[in-house]
Scaffold this active site. Sequence first.
Site, PDB file in Angstrom:
ATOM      1  N   HIS A  51       0.828  -1.190   0.000  1.00  0.00           N
ATOM      2  CA  HIS A  51       0.000   0.000   0.000  1.00  0.00           C
ATOM      3  C   HIS A  51       0.872   1.253   0.000  1.00  0.00           C
ATOM      4  CE1 HIS A  51      -3.718  -2.282   1.800  1.00  0.00           C
ATOM      5  NE2 HIS A  51      -3.268  -2.801   0.675  1.00  0.00           N
ATOM      6  N   GLU A  53       1.472   3.660   2.151  1.00  0.00           N
ATOM      7  CA  GLU A  53       2.312   3.936   3.314  1.00  0.00           C
ATOM      8  C   GLU A  53       3.588   3.101   3.280  1.00  0.00           C
ATOM      9  OE1 GLU A  53      -2.049   4.251   4.695  1.00  0.00           O
ATOM     10  OE2 GLU A  53      -0.866   3.120   3.252  1.00  0.00           O
ATOM     11  N   SER A 176     -22.368   1.766 -36.647  1.00  0.00           N
ATOM     12  CA  SER A 176     -21.996   2.773 -35.649  1.00  0.00           C
ATOM     13  C   SER A 176     -20.508   3.119 -35.665  1.00  0.00           C
ATOM     14  CB  SER A 176     -22.370   2.281 -34.246  1.00  0.00           C
ATOM     15  OG  SER A 176     -21.654   1.095 -33.927  1.00  0.00           O
ATOM     16  N   LEU A 212     -13.792  -5.498 -25.815  1.00  0.00           N
ATOM     17  CA  LEU A 212     -14.025  -4.742 -24.589  1.00  0.00           C
ATOM     18  C   LEU A 212     -12.816  -4.787 -23.656  1.00  0.00           C
ATOM     19  CD1 LEU A 212     -17.769  -5.478 -23.767  1.00  0.00           C
ATOM     20  CD2 LEU A 212     -16.786  -3.471 -24.865  1.00  0.00           C
ATOM     21  N   GLU A 299     -20.901  -0.168 -21.551  1.00  0.00           N
ATOM     22  CA  GLU A 299     -20.874   0.098 -22.990  1.00  0.00           C
ATOM     23  C   GLU A 299     -21.868  -0.833 -23.658  1.00  0.00           C
ATOM     24  OE1 GLU A 299     -17.275   0.667 -25.102  1.00  0.00           O
ATOM     25  OE2 GLU A 299     -16.153   1.405 -23.360  1.00  0.00           O
ATOM     26  N   LEU A 304     -30.306  -1.838 -23.243  1.00  0.00           N
ATOM     27  CA  LEU A 304     -29.696  -2.088 -21.940  1.00  0.00           C
ATOM     28  C   LEU A 304     -29.516  -0.776 -21.185  1.00  0.00           C
ATOM     29  CD1 LEU A 304     -28.366  -3.897 -19.841  1.00  0.00           C
ATOM     30  CD2 LEU A 304     -26.211  -3.696 -21.113  1.00  0.00           C
TER      31      LEU A 304
END
Length: 371
Positions: A51, A53, A176, A212, A299, A304
């Site tokens: 992490h 720290e 598209s 995707l 997406e 949807l």
Amino acid sequence: MNPSPFLNQALDYAAQSLTLSAPNPRVGCLIVGLDETVLGHGHTQSVGGPHAEIMALRDAKAKGHSVQGATAYVTLEPCSHHGRTGPCCDALIGAGIKKVVATNTDPNPLVAGQGFTRLRAAGIEVEVLASDDPLATQARELNIGFFSRMVRKTPWVRMKIAASMDGRTALNNGVSQWITSDVARADGHAWRARSCAILTGIGTVIADNPRLDVRQVETLRQPHVVVVDSNLDTPLNAHLFIAGRACYIYSAVENDVKKRALEACGATVIHLPNANAKVNLSAMLLDLAKREINELHVEGGHRLNGSLMREGLVDELLLYMAPKLMGQGQGMVNIGPFTEISDAVQLEIISTARMGPDIRIVARVQGRAPF
């Protein structure tokens, strides 16, 4: 000592975890000596790694600096539990840190103030910003998905849409590609990269066979993929099945043969029907949160999109508007028709930016706050 400049720097380091740390929060840490010299800095690494720290303490040690009596500026409460790594508050105590300044309490019930309690019990002074402090708000915005998952038990749902100026996402024949520019598409990939998972519908899978994944910007981590597929129609040769990432397929029907075939491709099939033999979308979000999904990047097509919007499950819109008019075609979100303007979904514009010839708009559904 004014904490703002150091916390600002810590937030800059936290932002370096944007596409790296999921499902852990994006945290930065700056360790500052009594003479206001920066001794070390760091940010959260990939899951299972150190992490912020720990990285800052390591950085200070590598530079030959002692951190005895120093102040640690962190963008979230140091963790106090044993998860994939040990407690950061114990590391700060052991290193001799004398003061910790943090932007926010960790919303994780496993921490939730316990880190501060342990630090104070060890004699360390703890200062936490007021919740309405701009730096506290900025830190929550950076971790909006993590706060959402911890507080609401659902991911932060961001819906990405690319459209013409008259709101068309495709022609009547379904074509598209491409409405928006290369610049806008690359920016869209950057937003994909920060998400934990990308959601689409079976209609998009069948029509476009998309991957995707993140290709147009650099990333060390590919987001998982989620498919809403009521009838388990996902093809076994779909491009979605990419090694090294999870693929969650939510269905409304039970088909053991197809389920086994999809699972052999690497998918996890979850049966979550609603009363209308469709996928229960609200239950899906609860399930995704249990799978440690912080930010869910949508997406999908207008159907949807409409289902998610009608059920009040969308938090934010990421809109790319191209300077063209397409006339008849498919819209952004299949909702309505409304009889009153007051019935419309009310949005708050968070930001606007030019993306080459296009415009990017980030708009939040009214009432959605950074917790």
